[in-house]
Design an enzyme around this catalytic site. Sequence first.
Site, PDB file in Angstrom:
ATOM      1  N   LYS A 134      -8.613  -0.117   4.737  1.00  0.00           N
ATOM      2  CA  LYS A 134      -9.410  -0.740   3.689  1.00  0.00           C
ATOM      3  C   LYS A 134     -10.894  -0.464   3.895  1.00  0.00           C
ATOM      4  CE  LYS A 134      -7.132  -4.743   1.903  1.00  0.00           C
ATOM      5  NZ  LYS A 134      -7.001  -6.155   2.181  1.00  0.00           N
ATOM      6  N   HIS A 186       3.876   1.557   2.458  1.00  0.00           N
ATOM      7  CA  HIS A 186       5.085   0.836   2.044  1.00  0.00           C
ATOM      8  C   HIS A 186       5.797   1.607   0.935  1.00  0.00           C
ATOM      9  CE1 HIS A 186       2.445  -2.842   3.156  1.00  0.00           C
ATOM     10  NE2 HIS A 186       3.205  -2.542   4.199  1.00  0.00           N
ATOM     11  N   CYS A 193      -0.152  -7.258  14.839  1.00  0.00           N
ATOM     12  CA  CYS A 193       1.148  -6.613  15.113  1.00  0.00           C
ATOM     13  C   CYS A 193       2.269  -7.625  15.133  1.00  0.00           C
ATOM     14  CB  CYS A 193       1.181  -5.946  16.486  1.00  0.00           C
ATOM     15  SG  CYS A 193      -0.063  -4.741  16.836  1.00  0.00           S
ATOM     16  N   CYS A 252      -6.812  -4.575  20.312  1.00  0.00           N
ATOM     17  CA  CYS A 252      -5.599  -3.905  19.841  1.00  0.00           C
ATOM     18  C   CYS A 252      -6.037  -2.662  19.075  1.00  0.00           C
ATOM     19  CB  CYS A 252      -4.812  -4.837  18.913  1.00  0.00           C
ATOM     20  SG  CYS A 252      -3.670  -3.932  17.855  1.00  0.00           S
ATOM     21  N   HIS A 299       0.838  -1.190   0.000  1.00  0.00           N
ATOM     22  CA  HIS A 299       0.000   0.000   0.000  1.00  0.00           C
ATOM     23  C   HIS A 299       0.877   1.245   0.000  1.00  0.00           C
ATOM     24  CE1 HIS A 299       0.892   0.482   4.207  1.00  0.00           C
ATOM     25  NE2 HIS A 299       0.343  -0.683   4.510  1.00  0.00           N
ATOM     26  N   LYS A 340      -7.245   7.935   8.851  1.00  0.00           N
ATOM     27  CA  LYS A 340      -6.318   6.819   8.900  1.00  0.00           C
ATOM     28  C   LYS A 340      -6.537   5.970   7.645  1.00  0.00           C
ATOM     29  CE  LYS A 340      -4.755   3.189  11.740  1.00  0.00           C
ATOM     30  NZ  LYS A 340      -4.867   2.050  12.405  1.00  0.00           N
ATOM     31  N   HIS A 356      -5.285  -2.881  15.189  1.00  0.00           N
ATOM     32  CA  HIS A 356      -5.907  -3.905  14.349  1.00  0.00           C
ATOM     33  C   HIS A 356      -7.342  -4.217  14.729  1.00  0.00           C
ATOM     34  CE1 HIS A 356      -1.576  -4.408  13.609  1.00  0.00           C
ATOM     35  NE2 HIS A 356      -1.997  -4.585  12.379  1.00  0.00           N
ATOM     36  N   CYS A 362      -1.021 -10.031  19.803  1.00  0.00           N
ATOM     37  CA  CYS A 362      -1.820  -9.563  18.669  1.00  0.00           C
ATOM     38  C   CYS A 362      -1.165 -10.052  17.381  1.00  0.00           C
ATOM     39  CB  CYS A 362      -1.919  -8.035  18.636  1.00  0.00           C
ATOM     40  SG  CYS A 362      -2.670  -7.464  17.080  1.00  0.00           S
TER      41      CYS A 362
END
Length: 479
Positions: free
Chosen positions: A299, A21, A131, A145, A18, A296, A148, A128
């Site tokens: 998706k 990255h 992570c 978390c 994404h 943020k 996530h 998690c």
Amino acid sequence: MNKFYITTPIYYVNDKPHLGHAYTTIAADCLARYYRKKIGKDHVQFLTGTDEHGKKNAEAAEKLGLEPQAFVDRQAEIFQKAWANLNISHDIFARTTNPDHYAAVSQFMQKLYDQGDIYEGVYEGLYCVGCEKFLTEKDLVDGLCPDHKRKPELLKEKNYFFRLRHYLPKVQKLIERGDVVIEPDARKKEVMGLFKQQLDDFSVSRENIPWGIPVPWDESQTLYVWVEALQNYLSFAGYGLREDDFKKWWPADLHLMAKDIVKFHAIYWPALLLAAGLEPPKKIFAHGFFTINGQKMSKSLGNAIDPEEMVQEFGIDATRYLLLSQFPFGQDGDIQAGRFVEKYNADLADGLGNLVSRVTSMVQSYLNGQIREKKIKREYDVKKMNKDMEALRFTEVLDAVFRIIAETNKKINDTEPWRKAKEGKEEDVSDILSEAVLRLRDVAEVLAPFMPQTSEIIMTSLSDFNNIQKPPALFLRKP
Ligand code: MSP
């Protein structure tokens, strides 16, 4: 500095690449290109790659009904294509399922075990998978978390532990003294703060995660994915396998990443290296996290931007530029995707593209393609530009360059070479346009790490002062 070994994080392959990255990888690419020019191609090594083990990847494979290896092979290819698509010039693509990595990691871990830095214990805690790390109750928000939004698993199992506490004071000293530089300064402060908390020895193995590298002395356990992944920086530089290479490249000069994984790199990693008798990395730079249009990136919100689509819309160099020019590198910021077209038109189509096009056209029509070599005062301070580049102040560099582009465009508007040509003032026309060509060459030179193809096209068309060429349009204006 006679060599520069730069790394990005190796990315998890549970999903496709994404924009986050891409952002880190483009930044690393700019630096690698800059240093290749400065110290020579053979003295720069740029590593990126994929982190392929661990539960997160195994779960993603399972969801698709694929064997983990088949899945990660496929995903690694997707990452490689994405980087080719952005003209990333890495020298090494590190995949943690590579047998050489496996061999190097086994050797490294065995050494630590043999010398007593790893011991057996029991771990009980919340894990998690998103992570791939243990969390404490304090980390959770409403029992989940926060990153996530999933409930961590309660684990109680036999694990092997690394004697982190023994090495902490040494790591702290290294950072305090600046032997390991952590930038930006705010990140260094955060890391220094971590030493004040109770940092415990950490577990380096897992009991029930079959997808990974087995613990060399106890095959019933698998190495913790993070411990193994960090070692990619060593194994792909030749550790344990190609000693000459390793001597040449280690220690890494710069580990680049975002702030999410700075603790692993700034504390655990130097500690592991010290234990193995190896030098710690020279510098860790953790840039900020960005949001997209103020939200943020996620998706479910549907605001995740696929780097590939961005390249389709704007082209490679414009994508690289639009991303790195958004906000100062190192800070948190917002990617204003809604303003991409506006910025593309203003800076690239009407700014740089238009300047190249009009200058080369005029040199051809008024000066028969010829300009004069002349002394001009550079409009930027080369030393400062290099300093900014080396301090990763990309927006400073880009702002300076685009200021020169705007000023050069303005100067042409003000001096009106087309009018002077009509009046037969050839000297003046030659003066104005020669200066503009020389400025453009400076611009192309500084832009080369950011926009390699564009820079190359400009340089080629302006290389022969007796035959200045007009290149095809660099950036087409968007409606
Ligand atoms: N596999 C580990 C890293 C192991 S390195 C030995 C990992 N992978 S990851 O796929 O989650 O990549 C994290 C990195 O992606 C960040 O450190 C950063 O480089 C990049 N980014 C992911 N999302 C980002 C933003 N929203 N903003 C900026 N960078 C982002 O962690």
